[in-house]
Enzyme design. Sequence first.
Site, mmCIF file in Angstrom:
data_model
loop_
_atom_site.group_PDB
_atom_site.id
_atom_site.type_symbol
_atom_site.label_atom_id
_atom_site.label_comp_id
_atom_site.label_asym_id
_atom_site.label_seq_id
_atom_site.Cartn_x
_atom_site.Cartn_y
_atom_site.Cartn_z
ATOM 1 N N TYR A 54 -133.394 95.605 -4.603
ATOM 2 C CA TYR A 54 -132.104 94.795 -4.769
ATOM 3 C C TYR A 54 -132.775 93.552 -5.281
ATOM 4 O O TYR A 54 -133.707 92.911 -4.739
ATOM 5 C CB TYR A 54 -131.406 94.649 -3.492
ATOM 6 C CG TYR A 54 -130.403 93.914 -3.451
ATOM 7 C CD1 TYR A 54 -129.023 94.388 -3.980
ATOM 8 C CD2 TYR A 54 -130.441 92.525 -2.957
ATOM 9 C CE1 TYR A 54 -127.872 93.459 -4.002
ATOM 10 C CE2 TYR A 54 -129.410 91.565 -3.109
ATOM 11 C CZ TYR A 54 -128.134 92.184 -3.640
ATOM 12 O OH TYR A 54 -126.997 91.173 -3.710
ATOM 13 N N ASN A 64 -129.926 82.941 -2.138
ATOM 14 C CA ASN A 64 -129.590 83.552 -1.144
ATOM 15 C C ASN A 64 -129.837 82.756 0.251
ATOM 16 O O ASN A 64 -130.745 83.207 1.161
ATOM 17 C CB ASN A 64 -130.297 84.930 -0.974
ATOM 18 C CG ASN A 64 -129.277 86.049 -1.124
ATOM 19 O OD1 ASN A 64 -127.907 85.625 -1.486
ATOM 20 N ND2 ASN A 64 -129.704 87.203 -1.028
ATOM 21 N N GLN A 112 -107.934 54.407 43.497
ATOM 22 C CA GLN A 112 -109.098 55.123 42.609
ATOM 23 C C GLN A 112 -108.744 54.811 41.387
ATOM 24 O O GLN A 112 -107.534 54.676 40.957
ATOM 25 C CB GLN A 112 -109.071 56.487 42.919
ATOM 26 C CG GLN A 112 -107.997 57.297 42.621
ATOM 27 C CD GLN A 112 -107.751 58.707 43.493
ATOM 28 O OE1 GLN A 112 -108.889 59.111 43.766
ATOM 29 N NE2 GLN A 112 -106.864 59.454 43.164
ATOM 30 N N ARG A 129 -111.903 57.893 35.642
ATOM 31 C CA ARG A 129 -112.367 58.786 36.850
ATOM 32 C C ARG A 129 -113.131 59.914 36.613
ATOM 33 O O ARG A 129 -113.992 60.449 37.151
ATOM 34 C CB ARG A 129 -111.553 58.701 37.907
ATOM 35 C CG ARG A 129 -111.840 59.333 39.260
ATOM 36 C CD ARG A 129 -111.032 59.098 40.419
ATOM 37 N NE ARG A 129 -109.593 58.957 40.318
ATOM 38 C CZ ARG A 129 -108.717 59.913 40.113
ATOM 39 N NH1 ARG A 129 -109.067 61.117 40.844
ATOM 40 N NH2 ARG A 129 -107.234 59.997 39.975
ATOM 41 N N ASN A 139 -132.309 87.274 1.506
ATOM 42 C CA ASN A 139 -132.027 88.973 1.509
ATOM 43 C C ASN A 139 -132.320 89.358 0.008
ATOM 44 O O ASN A 139 -131.852 88.850 -1.004
ATOM 45 C CB ASN A 139 -130.880 89.359 1.983
ATOM 46 C CG ASN A 139 -130.889 90.843 1.874
ATOM 47 O OD1 ASN A 139 -131.525 91.594 2.426
ATOM 48 N ND2 ASN A 139 -129.918 91.495 0.980
ATOM 49 N N GLU A 182 -115.637 89.143 -2.749
ATOM 50 C CA GLU A 182 -116.547 89.622 -3.556
ATOM 51 C C GLU A 182 -116.349 91.144 -3.574
ATOM 52 O O GLU A 182 -117.400 91.972 -3.007
ATOM 53 C CB GLU A 182 -117.851 89.060 -3.363
ATOM 54 C CG GLU A 182 -118.878 89.318 -4.358
ATOM 55 C CD GLU A 182 -119.802 90.527 -3.961
ATOM 56 O OE1 GLU A 182 -119.688 91.511 -5.073
ATOM 57 O OE2 GLU A 182 -120.524 90.646 -2.991
#
Length: 747
Positions: free
Chosen positions: A124, A290, A380, A386, A416, A515
């Site tokens: 390939y 690639n 608080q 907090r 690849n 593709e």
Amino acid sequence: MTILSGTTAAPRVNGTTMNGHSKPHTNGVHLNGHAPKATTESPWPQSEEKTLLDKFVEAYYEFESYKSGQTVKVDGKTLSLAGVVAAARHHAKISLDDSASIKDKVVKSRKVIADKVASGASVYGLSTGFGGSADTRTDQPLSLGHALLQHQHVGVLPSSSQPLDVLPLSDPMSATSMPEAWVRAAMLIRMNSLIRGHSGVRWELIEKIAEIFDANITPVVPLRSSISASGDLSPLSYIAGTVVGNPSIRVFDGPAAFGAREMVPSAKALASHGIDPLPLASKEPLGILNGTAFSAAVGALALNEAVHFAMLAQVCTAMGTEALVGTRLSFEPFIHATCRPHPGQIEAARNIYNLLEGTTFASVHHEEVHIAEDQGTLRQDRYPLRTSPQFLGPQLEDILHAYVSVTQECNSTTDNPLIDGETGEIHHGGNFQAMAVTNAMEKTRLALHHIGKLLFAQCTELVNPAMNNGLPPSLAATDPSLNYHTKGIDIATAAYVSELGYLANPVSTHIQSAEMHNQAVNSLALISARATVNSLDVLSLLISSYLYILCQALDLRALQMEFVKGVEEIIREELSLLFASVVSPAELEALTSKVLSAAQTSLDTSGSMDAPARMKKMASTTTIPLFDFLTELTLPDAISSGIAMVSIPSFRSHLASRATALLDQLRRDYLSGQRGAAPASPYLNKTRMVYEFVRLTLGVKMHGSENYARFAKGLGVEDETIGQNISRIHEAIRDGKMQAITVAMFA
């Protein structure tokens, strides 16, 4: 809450306690500089894993070593994000590891390819077509490589850098091409992948890319066109086109200037630097294309910024706690390390807790009081302060995971087929599928939104007089009827956080088959990385705006500390002058406490009024406590009672006029610089570094001098615009100067 006279809660004016008997202090550190001995044992658990802060500090010092001349080593296994940033953005020198073990792997993998070509084996990318066309065959591997580059050179780029006849809708270069830093980072990462010896390329090819990189020749690469499936094919093809000297491929060359450098054909640029083009051998075009180099490059650059922003968010939260006179107790180890020990939550709490060490403005201990003593008082802090460790913690964990993942991607072979030079085997796989980068970017971008959301919530609380514990509306340092200082910033930050929310949406849910359905799944990693850079751009605007606001708020707190002390002195002086002759010292102290309480209540609820009316209202609210107290007393005679009653109007008048004059004097002193360019410094400890960096190094002054003068000289004569001052902070964040300050704060 501070206790006055042992039994009565001391009043607070504008969020600051009126108590003339003691100096402000926190965490045992007094303003006179004396402090108890520090304990060496940390209350926080020691983690075996590196935190995001560890990564941040390590990366900074590594980056500094590159700036000092150390080269970034390209060896396929040790490339760091700091190295990528240093080489890509700051032109640090790189060096290929040409040791025998490294070169031997490259040579062996290349020999496998050469042998396959010589034997006529069908492989390939050597004898086949590409992707969905892999069923075609050819015995011309060099022409096959040309065909690969040809069909990937599809990027839409400006045909000329000359001025256009028609004004464009967006900048032609930035709308279509990548920044040079992205391309340089991709070149570096691709070299680092190829040098691992799994791609079958020649050593000469890696050297050629390095030579082009060192010459500061940067291919003009299209911004779009990659789906990061079989790697970033089209963007990488422009690097390959530059290597071969394709005259149709343009590059940036020449001296750096403001904006883009000159665009010239690659062949011309190579010739001007005495660099010979390198014709590519079999498999080499595929070896360059690639891979995930562009996705990893943009991801690496983005994460370097994201880590800094995550640290800055914790700095801002600590400063916000001080500016809102919040409490350090929200970050106690028991809450986070003992009760809910998520790693990120512990890290955020520990960092903020440490940054608040020695603070004057934030409280550091909890005092129980009777129900009757704190009516209408929050026990608080609100959520943005907090719960900030619980909110920031998961973001730190996600960014840390992304940091590790992208670092690994930068030191991987994403190609690849893959060649095992030791066995001669060729492996067909999909290491170019960049989903690791996609996931890293998606979680980073979402984390950036959450960071922005938290800071926005803190910011809006700080400018809102209903929530900011006594600061003036819009942080106006002068009368609010002619000063709307942060109102525009309040609106702008809402725009920023809204855009961050939009950008936080995932990219990977929009994957399309491509593709010829060969790439039926793909990663969209580069698109996701680009979106993450956009998020960084927006978040940097929000952080710089918030830092600007924080510095103003801290100055106002300092001013109010002086004002509160002065008001208390005025009240004590006037009460003593007018009533000491008719009441005992103990009765006078009790009366003073009631008057101070009434004064505080008035000031805390009248911040939207101009000073004269506000002080008059404050003085008038003392009438009832004065009258009630005096009528309840058993005075020695009618004359004393009459003196006391007729003295009330005098007290009110003197208090209003003196308090008005005091506030005006303090405003003038602070805005004119008579208290120094950084008047809040004495009240700060660890956060003082960033405050003084903004005030002293960047020269961003406390806002309000134009308003104080009623714009006598017009706008922009004495003061820069609010936006210009925020821009100074923004530039310091983006160019790395703020990073040095942030590291020093945590060191």
